[in-house]
Enzyme design. Sequence first.
Site, PDB file in Angstrom:
ATOM      1  N   CYS A  55       0.846  -1.192   0.000  1.00  0.00           N
ATOM      2  CA  CYS A  55       0.000   0.000   0.000  1.00  0.00           C
ATOM      3  C   CYS A  55       0.885   1.247   0.000  1.00  0.00           C
ATOM      4  CB  CYS A  55      -0.936   0.044   1.191  1.00  0.00           C
ATOM      5  SG  CYS A  55      -1.748  -1.487   1.579  1.00  0.00           S
ATOM      6  N   LYS A  84       3.924  -3.759  -7.041  1.00  0.00           N
ATOM      7  CA  LYS A  84       5.329  -3.633  -7.414  1.00  0.00           C
ATOM      8  C   LYS A  84       6.245  -3.932  -6.245  1.00  0.00           C
ATOM      9  CE  LYS A  84       8.591  -2.500 -10.223  1.00  0.00           C
ATOM     10  NZ  LYS A  84       8.874  -3.653 -11.082  1.00  0.00           N
ATOM     11  N   TRP A 106      -3.531  -2.274  -1.127  1.00  0.00           N
ATOM     12  CA  TRP A 106      -3.399  -3.624  -1.667  1.00  0.00           C
ATOM     13  C   TRP A 106      -3.926  -4.525  -0.555  1.00  0.00           C
ATOM     14  CZ3 TRP A 106      -0.635  -8.138  -0.405  1.00  0.00           C
ATOM     15  CH2 TRP A 106      -0.562  -9.092  -1.426  1.00  0.00           C
ATOM     16  N   LYS A 139       6.587 -14.183 -15.923  1.00  0.00           N
ATOM     17  CA  LYS A 139       6.113 -13.006 -16.673  1.00  0.00           C
ATOM     18  C   LYS A 139       4.760 -13.284 -17.305  1.00  0.00           C
ATOM     19  CE  LYS A 139       7.990 -10.529 -15.449  1.00  0.00           C
ATOM     20  NZ  LYS A 139       9.045 -10.556 -14.512  1.00  0.00           N
ATOM     21  N   HIS A 148       9.102 -36.816 -16.443  1.00  0.00           N
ATOM     22  CA  HIS A 148       8.744 -37.256 -15.085  1.00  0.00           C
ATOM     23  C   HIS A 148       7.423 -36.651 -14.624  1.00  0.00           C
ATOM     24  CE1 HIS A 148      12.506 -39.316 -14.683  1.00  0.00           C
ATOM     25  NE2 HIS A 148      13.162 -38.216 -15.021  1.00  0.00           N
ATOM     26  N   GLU A 181      11.586 -17.499 -15.171  1.00  0.00           N
ATOM     27  CA  GLU A 181      11.268 -16.083 -15.258  1.00  0.00           C
ATOM     28  C   GLU A 181      10.281 -15.827 -16.400  1.00  0.00           C
ATOM     29  OE1 GLU A 181      11.396 -13.627 -13.461  1.00  0.00           O
ATOM     30  OE2 GLU A 181      11.236 -11.896 -14.797  1.00  0.00           O
ATOM     31  N   ASN A 207       0.096   0.911   6.388  1.00  0.00           N
ATOM     32  CA  ASN A 207       0.730  -0.102   5.535  1.00  0.00           C
ATOM     33  C   ASN A 207       1.216  -1.215   6.451  1.00  0.00           C
ATOM     34  OD1 ASN A 207       0.441   1.608   3.437  1.00  0.00           O
ATOM     35  ND2 ASN A 207       2.622   2.024   3.142  1.00  0.00           N
ATOM     36  N   GLY A 208       1.071  -2.454   6.022  1.00  0.00           N
ATOM     37  CA  GLY A 208       1.579  -3.552   6.847  1.00  0.00           C
ATOM     38  C   GLY A 208       0.445  -4.412   7.369  1.00  0.00           C
ATOM     39  N   GLU A 240       1.988 -13.490 -14.683  1.00  0.00           N
ATOM     40  CA  GLU A 240       1.737 -12.195 -14.043  1.00  0.00           C
ATOM     41  C   GLU A 240       0.843 -11.289 -14.885  1.00  0.00           C
ATOM     42  OE1 GLU A 240       5.519 -10.734 -11.368  1.00  0.00           O
ATOM     43  OE2 GLU A 240       5.869 -10.929 -13.505  1.00  0.00           O
ATOM     44  N   ARG A 263       2.413   0.410  -5.649  1.00  0.00           N
ATOM     45  CA  ARG A 263       2.424  -0.383  -4.412  1.00  0.00           C
ATOM     46  C   ARG A 263       1.097  -1.085  -4.141  1.00  0.00           C
ATOM     47  NH1 ARG A 263       6.669   1.434  -0.734  1.00  0.00           N
ATOM     48  NH2 ARG A 263       5.530   0.406   0.920  1.00  0.00           N
TER      49      ARG A 263
HETATM   50  C1  G6P Z   1       6.857  -8.336  -6.308  1.00  0.00           C
HETATM   51  C2  G6P Z   1       6.998  -7.770  -7.705  1.00  0.00           C
HETATM   52  C3  G6P Z   1       8.002  -8.607  -8.488  1.00  0.00           C
HETATM   53  C4  G6P Z   1       9.328  -8.650  -7.749  1.00  0.00           C
HETATM   54  C5  G6P Z   1       9.165  -9.154  -6.313  1.00  0.00           C
HETATM   55  C6  G6P Z   1      10.434  -8.951  -5.502  1.00  0.00           C
HETATM   56  O1  G6P Z   1       6.266  -9.586  -6.363  1.00  0.00           O
HETATM   57  O2  G6P Z   1       5.742  -7.767  -8.374  1.00  0.00           O
HETATM   58  O3  G6P Z   1       8.192  -8.038  -9.766  1.00  0.00           O
HETATM   59  O4  G6P Z   1      10.209  -9.488  -8.425  1.00  0.00           O
HETATM   60  O5  G6P Z   1       8.141  -8.414  -5.652  1.00  0.00           O
HETATM   61  O6  G6P Z   1      10.678  -7.582  -5.392  1.00  0.00           O
HETATM   62  P1  G6P Z   1      12.092  -6.929  -5.161  1.00  0.00           P
HETATM   63  O7  G6P Z   1      11.810  -5.440  -5.128  1.00  0.00           O
HETATM   64  O8  G6P Z   1      12.588  -7.436  -3.839  1.00  0.00           O
HETATM   65  O9  G6P Z   1      12.980  -7.322  -6.284  1.00  0.00           O
END
Ligand code: G6P
Length: 610
Positions: free
Chosen positions: A2, A605, A75, A487, A506, A483, A99-100, A490, A27
């Site tokens: 948040c 993010k 969030w 992506k 397997h 990765e 936040n938290g 996500e 956030r």
């Molecule tokens: C969230 C973001 C990801 C990111 C992860 C770790 O899940 O959506 O894109 O990889 O956090 O974040 P950091 O800032 O620690 O790389």
Amino acid sequence: MCGIVGAVAERNITPILLEGLKRLEYRGYDSAGVAVFTNAGKLERMRRPGKVSELEQALAGEPLVGRLGIAHTRWATHGAPCERNAHPHFSGDLAVVHNGIIENHEVLREQLKGLGYVFTSDTDTEVIAHLLNHKLKDLGDLTVALKATVKELHGAYGLAVVSASQPDRVVAARSGSPLVIGLGLGENFLASDQLALRQVTDRFMYLEEGDIADIRRESVAIWDVNGQSVEREAVQYRDGAEAADKGEYRHFMLKEIHEQPAVVQRTLEGRLSQNQVLVNAFGPQAAELFARVRNVQIVACGTSYHAGMVARYWLEELAGIPCQVEVASEFRYRKVVVQPDTLFVTISQSGETADTLAALRNAKELGFLASLAICNVSISSLVRESDLTLLTQAGREIGVASTKAFTTQLVGLLLLTLSLGQVRGTLAEGVEATLVEELRRLPTRLGEALAMDSTVEKVAELFADKNHTLFLGRGAQYPVAMEGSLKLKEISYIHAEAYPAGELKHGPLALVDDDMPVVTVAPNNELLEKLKSNLQEVRARGGQLVVFADEKAGMTNGEGTHVINMPHINDTLSPILYTIPLQLLSYYVAVLKGTDVDQPRNLAKSVTVE
Ligand code: G6P
């Protein structure tokens, strides 16, 4: 998680709060709200589910004008994302944003109900509002009441409070969730990230863990975790102007994908000599420390964790250093056995991810040799709390799905591998000079991969009507496949899984049919022939193959097999290059599906809660 913004000024602060919220939307963005002590002398609020633009529209219809206020973009953790659960939360004539997570909220809620408080939301935050209101009745002063309130809270919080009874101040508390005070002339501000306040000031004061702050127009007072009055240094923001527009691109994500040659170049600047990595890029004491390193433990989350997985291949293969990689949320709660002389490495774009930070704090008690952060934000908690740092120079990343942060992390991790190998004398003859030269060429290679944009866009059509996808890779391309699959899920919401290609038989092979495309990265290395056999296994089951293959790998298009030729690159650097088409693929699939590319549903993010 948040975002928080607060302001106390002589002018109308609502536009400042709104602009701050827009800048913080990365956030969390499932609801937003403001509470303003209006010029009519009343504390009023406006909250809306959805994005900040919804709130802005509502405020355009019914403006709130005042000189004191707090705001929040949410969030959801406790309670669905709806207006009733959106912050600020009220109790009597005070308003709280948070936040938290408050872990003991259920016990407190019962106690407060017993005292006659009526709850109107399902959030943990509302208990803070009522508890503070209750304390305020006895203690009279808002700051004093906040100090007493936080003593009863278990969990993580960044808090901002205003009260109509004391309309000269915003009070704040930090424990486990960052807060920064923005200093103005005759006005002061508060936010969970200084980005929110860049339009009003460039001078900031960072609250430390346990701090309580009383922020007024002409003064800022801070008390530390022991209740002692403290001064926190005011710092001028140094990281330069941040471009926050999409330029010619339709989405921030696409812009950030295309920035990769430039930001990789920037990450290398000043860190290479003619044919060596400059070890002191990691700090003046790095060489001495690196000489003692016998093991590496990497801890990170999400995309950053995948960067760590690639680094393990490099550290063991090139520098001969045993390396373990673990997601932070597991590492922090596990009893770990620490080998002597182990370097603890965290990787994070934001430097504020709650689990990664907690893992670092735990690690300090566990006897690691030292801590090193590979991070993109110079003023983050992770950087402040680590012994050594390498800043990736990706610039501000706005798309929630990380792209340029990942490739610059990989560059940082390769620099780390070469530095450790150099200092410890474990690199094979000529490896460092070759890789330094290849690193210099990397931005050009990345540019060539980006030029395949329209080819990848075409291939994306194969995926738009699919519900499942498999990503395969071998060796260091396995984390690249992970990765790639992250992506895709996500931003396109297509279920995607990554497997080491050798594991296909397997289990996952049972899922393969013509409705499940299989994406593979195939650089021209010693694993190529094995990978080709794995691909035959897929074709034999009618699976559609999309193969990103080295131009020299001798792979050709065939029925059900779509080969996209990649520029040839040194094998060590191939994970960085092969990441690019996978980013483009998920981007174009998401565009075809019409999802919110930059702010995919349910994600954020920066994850500052557990
Ligand atoms: C969230 C973001 C990801 C990111 C992860 C770790 O899940 O959506 O894109 O990889 O956090 O974040 P950091 O800032 O620690 O790389």
